[in-house]
Design a protein around this motif. Structure first.
Motif, PDB file in Angstrom:
ATOM      1  N   UNK A  65      23.465 -40.949  35.681  1.00 16.25           N
ATOM      2  CA  UNK A  65      21.773 -41.267  35.840  1.00 16.25           C
ATOM      3  C   UNK A  65      21.828 -42.761  36.101  1.00 16.25           C
ATOM      4  N   UNK A  66      21.272 -43.219  36.919  1.00 21.62           N
ATOM      5  CA  UNK A  66      20.938 -44.672  37.460  1.00 21.62           C
ATOM      6  C   UNK A  66      19.601 -44.773  37.725  1.00 21.62           C
ATOM      7  N   UNK A  67      19.256 -46.215  37.054  1.00 23.94           N
ATOM      8  CA  UNK A  67      17.812 -46.366  37.032  1.00 23.94           C
ATOM      9  C   UNK A  67      17.669 -47.919  36.693  1.00 23.94           C
ATOM     10  N   UNK A  68      16.471 -48.441  37.515  1.00 24.43           N
ATOM     11  CA  UNK A  68      15.985 -49.701  36.981  1.00 24.43           C
ATOM     12  C   UNK A  68      15.216 -49.467  35.671  1.00 24.43           C
ATOM     13  N   UNK A  69      15.064 -50.255  34.744  1.00 23.46           N
ATOM     14  CA  UNK A  69      14.370 -49.959  33.545  1.00 23.46           C
ATOM     15  C   UNK A  69      12.818 -49.803  33.787  1.00 23.46           C
ATOM     16  N   UNK A  70      12.158 -49.010  33.189  1.00 22.44           N
ATOM     17  CA  UNK A  70      10.652 -49.146  33.047  1.00 22.44           C
ATOM     18  C   UNK A  70      10.125 -49.033  31.888  1.00 22.44           C
ATOM     19  N   UNK A  71       9.029 -48.598  31.551  1.00 18.44           N
ATOM     20  CA  UNK A  71       8.255 -48.692  30.360  1.00 18.44           C
ATOM     21  C   UNK A  71       9.067 -47.703  29.321  1.00 18.44           C
ATOM     22  N   UNK A  72       8.864 -48.087  28.001  1.00 17.32           N
ATOM     23  CA  UNK A  72       9.578 -47.437  26.770  1.00 17.32           C
ATOM     24  C   UNK A  72       8.877 -46.180  26.403  1.00 17.32           C
ATOM     25  N   UNK A  73       7.757 -45.812  27.110  1.00 15.60           N
ATOM     26  CA  UNK A  73       7.258 -44.354  27.258  1.00 15.60           C
ATOM     27  C   UNK A  73       7.902 -43.648  28.270  1.00 15.60           C
ATOM     28  N   UNK A  74       8.826 -44.135  28.929  1.00 16.15           N
ATOM     29  CA  UNK A  74       9.212 -43.185  30.049  1.00 16.15           C
ATOM     30  C   UNK A  74      10.264 -42.178  29.255  1.00 16.15           C
ATOM     31  N   UNK A  75      10.675 -41.100  29.890  1.00 10.66           N
ATOM     32  CA  UNK A  75      11.599 -40.306  29.222  1.00 10.66           C
ATOM     33  C   UNK A  75      12.833 -40.419  29.060  1.00 10.66           C
ATOM     34  N   UNK A  76      13.431 -41.348  30.022  1.00  8.51           N
ATOM     35  CA  UNK A  76      14.734 -41.796  30.084  1.00  8.51           C
ATOM     36  C   UNK A  76      15.121 -42.613  29.018  1.00  8.51           C
ATOM     37  N   UNK A  77      14.028 -43.531  28.411  1.00  6.67           N
ATOM     38  CA  UNK A  77      13.983 -44.403  27.273  1.00  6.67           C
ATOM     39  C   UNK A  77      14.081 -43.462  25.968  1.00  6.67           C
ATOM     40  N   UNK A  78      13.093 -42.524  25.960  1.00  4.30           N
ATOM     41  CA  UNK A  78      12.923 -41.673  24.842  1.00  4.30           C
ATOM     42  C   UNK A  78      14.099 -40.847  24.464  1.00  4.30           C
ATOM     43  N   UNK A  79      14.782 -40.267  25.671  1.00  5.42           N
ATOM     44  CA  UNK A  79      15.806 -39.399  25.619  1.00  5.42           C
ATOM     45  C   UNK A  79      17.225 -40.106  25.375  1.00  5.42           C
ATOM     46  N   UNK A  80      17.566 -41.067  25.709  1.00  7.69           N
ATOM     47  CA  UNK A  80      18.843 -41.671  25.832  1.00  7.69           C
ATOM     48  C   UNK A  80      18.965 -42.838  24.782  1.00  7.69           C
ATOM     49  N   UNK A  81      17.552 -43.352  24.366  1.00  3.06           N
ATOM     50  CA  UNK A  81      17.724 -44.578  23.317  1.00  3.06           C
ATOM     51  C   UNK A  81      17.134 -44.312  22.213  1.00  3.06           C
ATOM     52  N   UNK A  82      15.452 -44.093  22.078  1.00  4.37           N
ATOM     53  CA  UNK A  82      14.661 -43.978  20.798  1.00  4.37           C
ATOM     54  C   UNK A  82      13.384 -43.517  21.002  1.00  4.37           C
ATOM     55  N   UNK A  83      13.125 -42.370  20.296  1.00  2.00           N
ATOM     56  CA  UNK A  83      11.801 -41.618  20.325  1.00  2.00           C
ATOM     57  C   UNK A  83      11.161 -41.758  18.831  1.00  2.00           C
ATOM     58  N   UNK A  84      10.325 -42.760  18.794  1.00  2.00           N
ATOM     59  CA  UNK A  84       9.779 -43.023  17.491  1.00  2.00           C
ATOM     60  C   UNK A  84       8.905 -41.801  17.146  1.00  2.00           C
ATOM     61  N   UNK A  85       8.193 -41.040  17.934  1.00  2.00           N
ATOM     62  CA  UNK A  85       7.343 -40.084  17.429  1.00  2.00           C
ATOM     63  C   UNK A  85       8.198 -38.919  16.893  1.00  2.00           C
ATOM     64  N   UNK A  86       9.347 -38.559  17.408  1.00  2.00           N
ATOM     65  CA  UNK A  86      10.011 -37.444  16.896  1.00  2.00           C
ATOM     66  C   UNK A  86      11.374 -37.932  16.045  1.00  2.00           C
ATOM     67  N   UNK A  87      11.096 -39.314  15.707  1.00  2.37           N
ATOM     68  CA  UNK A  87      12.116 -39.861  14.547  1.00  2.37           C
ATOM     69  C   UNK A  87      13.478 -39.836  15.294  1.00  2.37           C
ATOM     70  N   UNK A  88      13.946 -40.055  16.523  1.00  4.11           N
ATOM     71  CA  UNK A  88      15.260 -40.043  17.026  1.00  4.11           C
ATOM     72  C   UNK A  88      15.556 -41.291  17.390  1.00  4.11           C
ATOM     73  N   UNK A  89      16.628 -41.693  16.993  1.00  3.32           N
ATOM     74  CA  UNK A  89      17.486 -43.082  17.303  1.00  3.32           C
ATOM     75  C   UNK A  89      18.757 -42.888  17.879  1.00  3.32           C
ATOM     76  N   UNK A  90      18.900 -42.751  19.050  1.00  2.18           N
ATOM     77  CA  UNK A  90      20.331 -42.616  19.674  1.00  2.18           C
ATOM     78  C   UNK A  90      21.115 -43.784  19.610  1.00  2.18           C
ATOM     79  N   UNK A  91      20.384 -44.967  20.273  1.00  2.00           N
ATOM     80  CA  UNK A  91      20.894 -46.032  20.688  1.00  2.00           C
ATOM     81  C   UNK A  91      19.969 -47.333  20.806  1.00  2.00           C
ATOM     82  N   UNK A  92      20.111 -48.218  20.156  1.00  2.00           N
ATOM     83  CA  UNK A  92      19.146 -49.445  20.073  1.00  2.00           C
ATOM     84  C   UNK A  92      19.503 -50.184  21.604  1.00  2.00           C
ATOM     85  N   UNK A  93      18.452 -50.182  22.602  1.00  2.00           N
ATOM     86  CA  UNK A  93      18.620 -50.762  23.687  1.00  2.00           C
ATOM     87  C   UNK A  93      19.008 -52.147  23.497  1.00  2.00           C
TER      88      UNK A  93
END
Length: 433
Positions: A152-180
């Motif tokens: 998966x390749x991308x320019x960064x977008x907002x932290x509400x985008x699914x790429x950030x929520x899935x691969x980094x952190x999702x505060x709502x579901x209390x998931x932390x995969x990696x601190x960007x």
């Protein structure tokens, strides 16, 4: 296979030949050469092994001038155009060992059903693909014997985008995969079955200095775009509504509230059902310091009034006054009949803007970590913009139900602003007081 010599950017050397993980996530700024090296990586892999690779973008027609053109350019540059055939209709790359690269768009999902034995998928500009599309592609990644990979390749977008929520952190579901932030510092990280790679224009040694200068100029006229294009970092896209918003540990919030000499306690409620939410917040105000604390939340949808009333039984016992959305008089009456102390907050023409300005006048807005939906909605809340790029001061990019609850909770309360204080001070001076 004939040896191939090709000069590449040093930051991508390890990436080119690393196939250990199932997922490889590349994020970076403009001109960092991430797409180029993904394309080169695919060609080298398919020359070595007989595989079918699928290249995906949100819109199929955008392949022709991007991914297909890039792959074709690399084939020619490597002097392999006599071996690898680049077919334009339908777009395909065919290799002498039977490997092939095919191209699909998520705007034509029916076409995905016809693909079989795909062992590598490259999603270019993955942030433009919907999350449901990403999960659909995971189901299409299958082969009876070969190891599976998704790039998966991308320019960064907002932290509400699914790429950030899935691969980094999702505060709502209390998931932390990696601190960007850790990725920006280390540049490459492997965690679980994902290889992360961060790059900027500085990593592309073949870029002219003038290009980097253009990226730097963005800082003076578009800081958001500068963050994305030059630094290659996720963040908030647009102007934040509440830049003074902070998230604190719950114990620290409660300790701060207990230290207020005469805290003003309020409760606000916004009604919702199907797509919107019943949102309730408990607030504490430090009037002298102009700090708003948010220390408790209720956030549910598809709840009938009787079930919500059962959930909120504690408010009947505490006799706290709830300020609620006056647009729902029947619901307010029902809660009164159930024994709640509740009243409708005032609404008037322009009240959305007036309430937004009121909240913005707090010097600090401090929210408990135990209010995840408040944090999710307000921490990165941004204004909508009109077609000319100007903000619309009473419209936002999401529908923040907790913000509405705060509006209602602050009904009849006024936050004195700096301009008002300055005016009062000036008047006193003129009177010689």
């Amino acid at each position: 296979m004939t040896a191939i010599e090709k000069e590449v950017n040093p930051h991508f050397e390890d990436f080119l030949f690393d196939w250990k993980q199932k997922f490889q996530f590349l994020v970076g700024g403009y001109g960092s050469s991430k797409s180029y090296h993904v394309a080169l990586k695919l060609i080298l892999k398919l020359l070595e092994e007989k595989r079918t690779a699928l290249v995906v973008r949100e819109v199929y027609d955008t392949h022709r001038d991007s991914t297909f053109s890039l792959l074709e350019e690399i084939v020619t540059d490597l002097g392999l155009d006599h071996k690898i055939k680049c077919v334009t209709s339908p777009m395909q790359l065919r290799f002498p060992n039977g490997s092939k690269i095919i191209f699909k768009g998520m705007d034509k999902p029916a076409k995905l059903k016809s693909i079989h034995n795909v062992s590598i998928i490259w999603i270019e500009e993955c942030s433009e693909v919907k999350y449901e599309g990403f999960k659909e592609l995971l189901g299409r990644l299958r082969h009876p014997t070969l190891k599976l990979h998704m790039i998966l390749s991308t320019n960064p977008v907002g932290e509400d985008n699914w790429t950030f929520l899935h691969f980094f952190k999702d505060d709502r579901n209390k998931r932390l995969i990696l601190d960007d932030q850790e990725l920006y510092e280390k540049r490459t990280i492997v965690t679980n079955d994902t290889y992360y790679h961060h790059s900027t224009a500085d990593d592309n040694l073949f870029l002219p200095e003038s290009y980097i200068e253009q990226l730097e100029e963005m800082k003076s006229y578009d800081p958001d775009l500068h963050r994305i294009a030059r630094k290659g970092r996720f963040g908030v896209n647009g102007k934040r509504v509440l830049p003074q918003f902070e998230e604190w540990a719950h114990k620290d919030v409660m300790r701060a509230i207990s230290a207020i000499r005469k805290p003003i306690k309020r409760v606000g409620m916004d009604f919702g059902f199907e797509d919107s939410y019943n949102a309730i917040v408990r607030l504490a105000i430090d009037h002298n310091k102009k700090i708003l604390y948010i220390y408790w939340q209720y956030y549910k949808n598809q709840m009938t009034d009787d079930r919500t009333a059962d959930d909120l039984e504690e408010f009947k016992q505490s006799r706290e006054l709830i300020y609620a959305d006056s647009a729902e008089p029947k619901t307010i009456q029902y809660f009164k009949q159930r024994g709640f102390k509740i009243k409708g907050a005032k609404k008037f023409s322009g009240s959305r803007l007036a309430n937004t300005k009121k909240v913005k006048r707090f010097k600090k807005i401090i929210c408990s970590s135990e209010c995840p939906d408040v944090v999710r909605e307000l921490k990165y809340l941004t204004y909508k913009e009109d077609k000319n790029g100007r903000i619309i001061p009473d419209e936002f990019k999401i529908d923040p139900h907790t913000f509405s609850a705060i509006w209602y909770g602050l009904d009849d309360y006024e936050v004195s602003d700096l301009k008002g204080n300055a005016l009062r001070t000036m008047n006193k001076s003129r009177l010689g007081l």
